[in-house]
Design a protein around this motif. Sequence first.
Motif, PDB file in Angstrom:
ATOM      1  N   ALA A  96       4.190   6.671  -4.608  1.00 10.80           N
ATOM      2  CA  ALA A  96       4.873   6.995  -6.108  1.00 10.80           C
ATOM      3  C   ALA A  96       3.064   8.111  -6.293  1.00 10.80           C
ATOM      4  CB  ALA A  96       4.109   5.527  -6.720  1.00 10.80           C
ATOM      5  N   ARG A  97       2.035   7.763  -6.102  1.00  7.21           N
ATOM      6  CA  ARG A  97       1.070   8.744  -6.260  1.00  7.21           C
ATOM      7  C   ARG A  97       1.424  10.215  -5.637  1.00  7.21           C
ATOM      8  NH1 ARG A  97      -4.004   9.341  -8.350  1.00  7.21           N
ATOM      9  NH2 ARG A  97      -4.944  11.394  -7.818  1.00  7.21           N
ATOM     10  N   LEU A  98       1.944  10.581  -4.482  1.00  3.90           N
ATOM     11  CA  LEU A  98       3.010  11.666  -4.214  1.00  3.90           C
ATOM     12  C   LEU A  98       3.340  11.515  -4.984  1.00  3.90           C
ATOM     13  CD1 LEU A  98       1.750  13.167  -1.481  1.00  3.90           C
ATOM     14  CD2 LEU A  98       3.612  11.963   0.008  1.00  3.90           C
ATOM     15  N   GLY A  99       4.978  11.115  -4.617  1.00  2.00           N
ATOM     16  CA  GLY A  99       6.192  11.521  -5.330  1.00  2.00           C
ATOM     17  C   GLY A  99       6.223  12.488  -4.443  1.00  2.00           C
ATOM     18  N   ASN A 100       6.847  13.399  -5.798  1.00  2.00           N
ATOM     19  CA  ASN A 100       7.309  14.873  -4.701  1.00  2.00           C
ATOM     20  C   ASN A 100       5.941  16.299  -4.093  1.00  2.00           C
ATOM     21  OD1 ASN A 100      10.434  13.782  -5.188  1.00  2.00           O
ATOM     22  ND2 ASN A 100      10.508  14.637  -6.827  1.00  2.00           N
ATOM     23  N   ALA A 101       5.060  15.778  -4.554  1.00  4.08           N
ATOM     24  CA  ALA A 101       4.469  17.335  -4.401  1.00  4.08           C
ATOM     25  C   ALA A 101       4.155  16.546  -2.920  1.00  4.08           C
ATOM     26  CB  ALA A 101       3.133  16.432  -4.959  1.00  4.08           C
ATOM     27  N   ARG A 114       1.060  -1.007  -0.070  1.00  7.84           N
ATOM     28  CA  ARG A 114      -0.095   0.225   0.192  1.00  7.84           C
ATOM     29  C   ARG A 114       1.420   1.128  -0.151  1.00  7.84           C
ATOM     30  NH1 ARG A 114      -4.025  -1.397  -2.310  1.00  7.84           N
ATOM     31  NH2 ARG A 114      -5.985  -2.824  -1.140  1.00  7.84           N
ATOM     32  N   LEU A 115       1.837   1.614   1.008  1.00  4.64           N
ATOM     33  CA  LEU A 115       2.720   2.052   1.017  1.00  4.64           C
ATOM     34  C   LEU A 115       3.916   2.564  -0.661  1.00  4.64           C
ATOM     35  CD1 LEU A 115       3.522   2.705   4.703  1.00  4.64           C
ATOM     36  CD2 LEU A 115       2.177   2.670   3.746  1.00  4.64           C
ATOM     37  N   ASP A 116       3.873   1.539  -1.263  1.00  9.93           N
ATOM     38  CA  ASP A 116       4.501   1.636  -2.282  1.00  9.93           C
ATOM     39  C   ASP A 116       3.495   2.633  -3.229  1.00  9.93           C
ATOM     40  OD1 ASP A 116       7.310   0.269  -2.655  1.00  9.93           O
ATOM     41  OD2 ASP A 116       6.363  -1.597  -2.540  1.00  9.93           O
ATOM     42  N   ASN A 124      10.023  10.025   1.375  1.00  2.31           N
ATOM     43  CA  ASN A 124       8.875  10.979   0.522  1.00  2.31           C
ATOM     44  C   ASN A 124       7.375  10.539   2.053  1.00  2.31           C
ATOM     45  OD1 ASN A 124       7.366   8.543  -0.966  1.00  2.31           O
ATOM     46  ND2 ASN A 124       6.275  10.181  -2.813  1.00  2.31           N
ATOM     47  N   LEU A 125       6.842  10.048   2.008  1.00  2.00           N
ATOM     48  CA  LEU A 125       5.881   9.815   2.860  1.00  2.00           C
ATOM     49  C   LEU A 125       5.377  10.106   4.171  1.00  2.00           C
ATOM     50  CD1 LEU A 125       4.315   6.200   1.824  1.00  2.00           C
ATOM     51  CD2 LEU A 125       3.698   8.318   1.098  1.00  2.00           C
ATOM     52  N   SER A 126       7.420   9.982   5.050  1.00  2.00           N
ATOM     53  CA  SER A 126       7.696  10.699   6.425  1.00  2.00           C
ATOM     54  C   SER A 126       8.227  11.591   6.565  1.00  2.00           C
ATOM     55  CB  SER A 126       9.402  10.198   6.456  1.00  2.00           C
ATOM     56  OG  SER A 126       9.087   8.099   6.679  1.00  2.00           O
ATOM     57  N   ALA A 127       8.418  12.760   5.042  1.00  2.00           N
ATOM     58  CA  ALA A 127       8.693  13.558   4.948  1.00  2.00           C
ATOM     59  C   ALA A 127       6.929  14.633   4.981  1.00  2.00           C
ATOM     60  CB  ALA A 127       9.826  14.257   3.579  1.00  2.00           C
ATOM     61  N   TYR A 128       6.156  13.897   4.383  1.00  2.00           N
ATOM     62  CA  TYR A 128       4.651  13.936   3.720  1.00  2.00           C
ATOM     63  C   TYR A 128       4.145  14.156   5.421  1.00  2.00           C
ATOM     64  CZ  TYR A 128      -0.327  13.308   3.215  1.00  2.00           C
ATOM     65  OH  TYR A 128      -2.267  12.955   2.829  1.00  2.00           O
ATOM     66  N   VAL A 129       4.367  13.452   6.329  1.00  2.00           N
ATOM     67  CA  VAL A 129       3.671  13.086   8.034  1.00  2.00           C
ATOM     68  C   VAL A 129       4.320  14.483   8.636  1.00  2.00           C
ATOM     69  CG1 VAL A 129       4.307  11.893   9.788  1.00  2.00           C
ATOM     70  CG2 VAL A 129       3.203  10.633   7.987  1.00  2.00           C
ATOM     71  N   ALA A 130       5.938  14.261   8.560  1.00  2.00           N
ATOM     72  CA  ALA A 130       6.506  15.598   9.124  1.00  2.00           C
ATOM     73  C   ALA A 130       5.918  17.088   8.406  1.00  2.00           C
ATOM     74  CB  ALA A 130       7.529  16.083   8.556  1.00  2.00           C
ATOM     75  N   ARG A 131       5.336  16.994   7.303  1.00  3.02           N
ATOM     76  CA  ARG A 131       4.544  18.095   7.100  1.00  3.02           C
ATOM     77  C   ARG A 131       3.326  18.571   7.409  1.00  3.02           C
ATOM     78  NH1 ARG A 131       7.118  16.933   1.936  1.00  3.02           N
ATOM     79  NH2 ARG A 131       5.226  15.739   1.483  1.00  3.02           N
ATOM     80  N   GLY A 132       2.945  17.745   8.177  1.00  2.62           N
ATOM     81  CA  GLY A 132       1.504  17.586   8.617  1.00  2.62           C
ATOM     82  C   GLY A 132       1.609  17.956  10.399  1.00  2.62           C
ATOM     83  N   GLU A 133       3.092  17.054  10.179  1.00  9.07           N
ATOM     84  CA  GLU A 133       2.664  17.393  11.594  1.00  9.07           C
ATOM     85  C   GLU A 133       3.359  19.185  12.475  1.00  9.07           C
ATOM     86  OE1 GLU A 133       4.771  13.981  14.507  1.00  9.07           O
ATOM     87  OE2 GLU A 133       5.360  14.361  12.643  1.00  9.07           O
TER      88      GLU A 133
END
Length: 218
Positions: A148-153, A142-144, A185-194
């Motif tokens: 892939a969908r999030l990419g660099n956004a 699922r995270l793969d 990229n998902l780790s960074a995404y979560v960090a942006r939320g926090e």
Amino acid sequence: MTITITTFERSPDGGKGLARDMRVRWALEEVGQPYGIRLVSFSAMKEPAHLGFHPFGQIPTYEEGDLALFETGAIILHIGERHAGLLPKDAKSRARAITWMFAAVNTVEPPILELVTAKILEADKPWSKERLPLVQDRIRNRLDQLSARLGNADWLDGPFSAGDLMMVHVLLRLRPSGILGEFPNLSAYVARGEARPAYKRAFAAQLAINDPSHDVGG
């Protein structure tokens, strides 16, 4: 009318932001709506008074006047529809944000919850060691796809929305396992939320309830 949400009298995670009332707190902070809380013990959650608000005996619930809601997805959708800040004005963008809300709880969260079950509730089962890698592989799959969908956004679909709020909170449950760290990229995404001020306010409020100095009887 004052909004009231229910939350654990003492959260199992000690106030680390993983309990589901955190999602509702965060949503209310994002839209600038004040709210009160009603603390509920584990035993009280199964009593008729609470079951009248949540038939499955869980938290959170949302009460506003004569309206009582349960299920975080439904609550946050209600908040987003009533107050600006969580759902885009454009109809198509709004529909996509709602789609991501459903994806978070229906597609991404189930295998993550399975991991919690496997590690805690099934750890003593003779087949536990064989099952655990299978559960972890389902999560990675699922995270793969999500990665892939999030990419660099920065966010899933344009500006931050309720879809991101739900997805970030779902992913936070993975941090202790180390699996989230495999996807930068998902780790960074979560960090942006926090890092969002609304998240920080919600986290501090939940943590305060679980502080040893907090008097739950006061």
